[in-house]
Design a protein around this motif. Structure first.
Motif, PDB file in Angstrom:
ATOM      1  N   TRP A  17      -9.727   3.815   8.339  1.00 50.04           N
ATOM      2  CA  TRP A  17      -9.189   4.726   6.944  1.00 50.04           C
ATOM      3  C   TRP A  17     -10.923   4.692   6.189  1.00 50.04           C
ATOM      4  CZ3 TRP A  17      -6.413   1.642   2.604  1.00 50.04           C
ATOM      5  CH2 TRP A  17      -6.111   2.694   1.633  1.00 50.04           C
TER       6      TRP A  17
ATOM      7  N   ASN B 117      -7.530   0.012  10.023  1.00 54.10           N
ATOM      8  CA  ASN B 117      -6.342   0.427   9.516  1.00 54.10           C
ATOM      9  C   ASN B 117      -5.332   0.091  10.626  1.00 54.10           C
ATOM     10  OD1 ASN B 117      -4.402   1.680   7.568  1.00 54.10           O
ATOM     11  ND2 ASN B 117      -4.134   3.233   9.217  1.00 54.10           N
TER      12      ASN B 117
ATOM     13  N   THR C 273      -2.400   3.029   5.465  1.00 55.05           N
ATOM     14  CA  THR C 273      -1.959   2.610   4.296  1.00 55.05           C
ATOM     15  C   THR C 273      -1.923   0.945   4.560  1.00 55.05           C
ATOM     16  OG1 THR C 273       0.411   2.576   4.854  1.00 55.05           O
ATOM     17  CG2 THR C 273      -0.499   4.005   3.354  1.00 55.05           C
TER      18      THR C 273
ATOM     19  N   VAL D  91      -1.054   9.367   1.277  1.00 54.14           N
ATOM     20  CA  VAL D  91      -1.558   8.390   1.205  1.00 54.14           C
ATOM     21  C   VAL D  91      -2.047   7.847  -0.418  1.00 54.14           C
ATOM     22  CG1 VAL D  91      -3.966   7.410   1.621  1.00 54.14           C
ATOM     23  CG2 VAL D  91      -2.887   8.922   3.312  1.00 54.14           C
TER      24      VAL D  91
ATOM     25  N   TYR E 213       0.765  -1.147   0.099  1.00 53.42           N
ATOM     26  CA  TYR E 213      -0.007   0.104   0.086  1.00 53.42           C
ATOM     27  C   TYR E 213       1.029   1.197   0.087  1.00 53.42           C
ATOM     28  CZ  TYR E 213      -4.014  -2.918   0.724  1.00 53.42           C
ATOM     29  OH  TYR E 213      -5.259  -3.935   0.336  1.00 53.42           O
TER      30      TYR E 213
ATOM     31  N   PRO F 166      -4.416   1.580  -2.658  1.00 46.81           N
ATOM     32  CA  PRO F 166      -3.443   2.465  -1.767  1.00 46.81           C
ATOM     33  C   PRO F 166      -4.083   3.708  -1.442  1.00 46.81           C
ATOM     34  CG  PRO F 166      -1.962   1.675  -3.329  1.00 46.81           C
ATOM     35  CD  PRO F 166      -3.329   1.310  -3.835  1.00 46.81           C
ATOM     36  N   TYR F 167      -5.324   3.887  -2.180  1.00 48.10           N
ATOM     37  CA  TYR F 167      -6.038   5.304  -2.213  1.00 48.10           C
ATOM     38  C   TYR F 167      -7.288   5.399  -1.289  1.00 48.10           C
ATOM     39  CZ  TYR F 167      -2.778   5.284  -5.974  1.00 48.10           C
ATOM     40  OH  TYR F 167      -1.661   5.226  -6.694  1.00 48.10           O
TER      41      TYR F 167
END
Length: 336
Positions: free
Chosen positions: A174, A199, A205, A50, A21, A106-107
């Motif tokens: 997250w 998270n 991430t 991020v 991530y 990863p977003y």
């Protein structure tokens, strides 16, 4: 001590080896005169991403984006026995309180929301839907970089505040804006979801699977370990407060709407001033003792996540504590 703020574009690299991530890059700092009225300690600005989020050391009062138009249902059950396939009810607006197994990039933006597999919330899942809405006035699903996505993400943040009772960025969660793919959109799926996931990492991430609802169960970010140099932090990790650790999250605040990112000196001075107030309130004394300092973490202008995190630390790099600094006032500092 001098105020230090970022200067120039972020260099390549980041906090150690990349993960699936990603890891946020660090923006080195340069010396600048201390702002009038600053007291004690050292401040360092770090940029973290991020999408690639940004982290900067600063202090501020906790704030909240208030944006109307979130279709949330606080009475919705966090568990459901229905387990439709990914394509079932594709056109229908998703249900608040539903849980899904989904692949997350990863977003904080999921552009294939319809592919999530709905499962009961008491079973292992990746995301929990806390709010939904319809996109009746749009001609296509919003892209991550669009103003529409930024507006919807602010609505999701308002829903997350109501759902968690605190700013989501102060917890190990997250927040993800999920929209249908263009293919699903063409079939009539004109909706969006606000999804929360556990998270495990400070960098937002490391999404993880969980069971049950996050309402009332989100873990706050408190004490942290890291390695510090004069210009950067690396290897920031969760720590229990009763063991040796290098710092603690004192508070968070949102970047004000319309903030000008073009003047870095003014930007970091603004963040530093706000974080100073956050740290003072957290420690419970004015001025902050000379033995203490703080770092602030801030986002890139293009990130959906627009939060600044304020981290209190020892003025001596990497000196550890063995207890929380919350409310210590004029009492002894719990150095290791």
């Amino acid at each position: 001590f001098p105020r230090r703020g970022p200067s120039g574009p972020p260099p390549p690299g980041g906090y150690g080896p990349p993960t699936p991530y990603g890891q946020p890059p660090v923006w080195p700092a340069t010396s600048a005169p201390a702002p009038a009225g600053s007291t004690g300690g050292r401040t360092i600005a770090i940029v973290l991403g991020v999408t690639v989020p940004l982290i900067v050391v600063a202090l501020a009062a906790v704030g909240l984006f208030v944006v109307p138009r979130v279709l949330s249902d606080q009475q919705a059950s966090p568990s459901s026995s229905a387990t439709p396939s990914p394509s079932e009810d594709l056109l229908a607006v998703p249900q608040v309180g539903s849980c899904h197994v989904a692949f997350l990039s990863p977003y904080p933006f999921n552009e294939t929301a319809e592919e999530a597999e709905r499962v009961p919330c008491d079973e292992e899942h990746m995301i929990e839907t806390i709010a939904v809405g319809e996109l009746a006035d749009s001609t296509a699903p919003p892209s991550e970089s669009s103003n529409e996505a930024r507006r919807l993400y602010r609505e999701c943040e308002e829903a997350a505040q109501e759902f968690l009772g605190v700013a989501w960025r102060s917890t190990y969660t997250w927040l993800v804006l999920s929209v249908p793919s263009p293919t699903a959109w063409d079939q009539g799926a004109h909706w969006y979801r606000c999804d929360l996931t556990v998270n495990r990492g400070f960098y937002q991430t490391s999404p993880a699977r969980t069971t049950g609802t996050l309402r009332g169960n989100a873990q706050p970010i408190t004490c942290l370990t890291w390695f510090a140099t004069e210009t950067r932090l690396s290897n920031i990790e969760h720590s229990e407060c009763n063991v040796a650790h290098q710092g603690e999250l004192a508070g968070v605040f949102p970047v004000p709407e319309g903030t000008d990112y073009s003047d870095i000196d003014a930007l970091t001075a603004q963040f530093e001033d706000r974080c100073l107030g956050v740290v003072r309130d957290f420690v419970g004394i004015r001025p902050i003792p000379n033995e203490l300092s703080f770092w602030y973490v801030w986002p890139y202008e293009t990130d959906l996540d627009q939060w600044v995190l304020c981290l209190v630390a020892a003025n001596e790099a990497n000196r550890a504590f063995t207890a929380s600094l919350r409310g210590i006032g004029a009492g002894p500092i719990p150095f290791a």
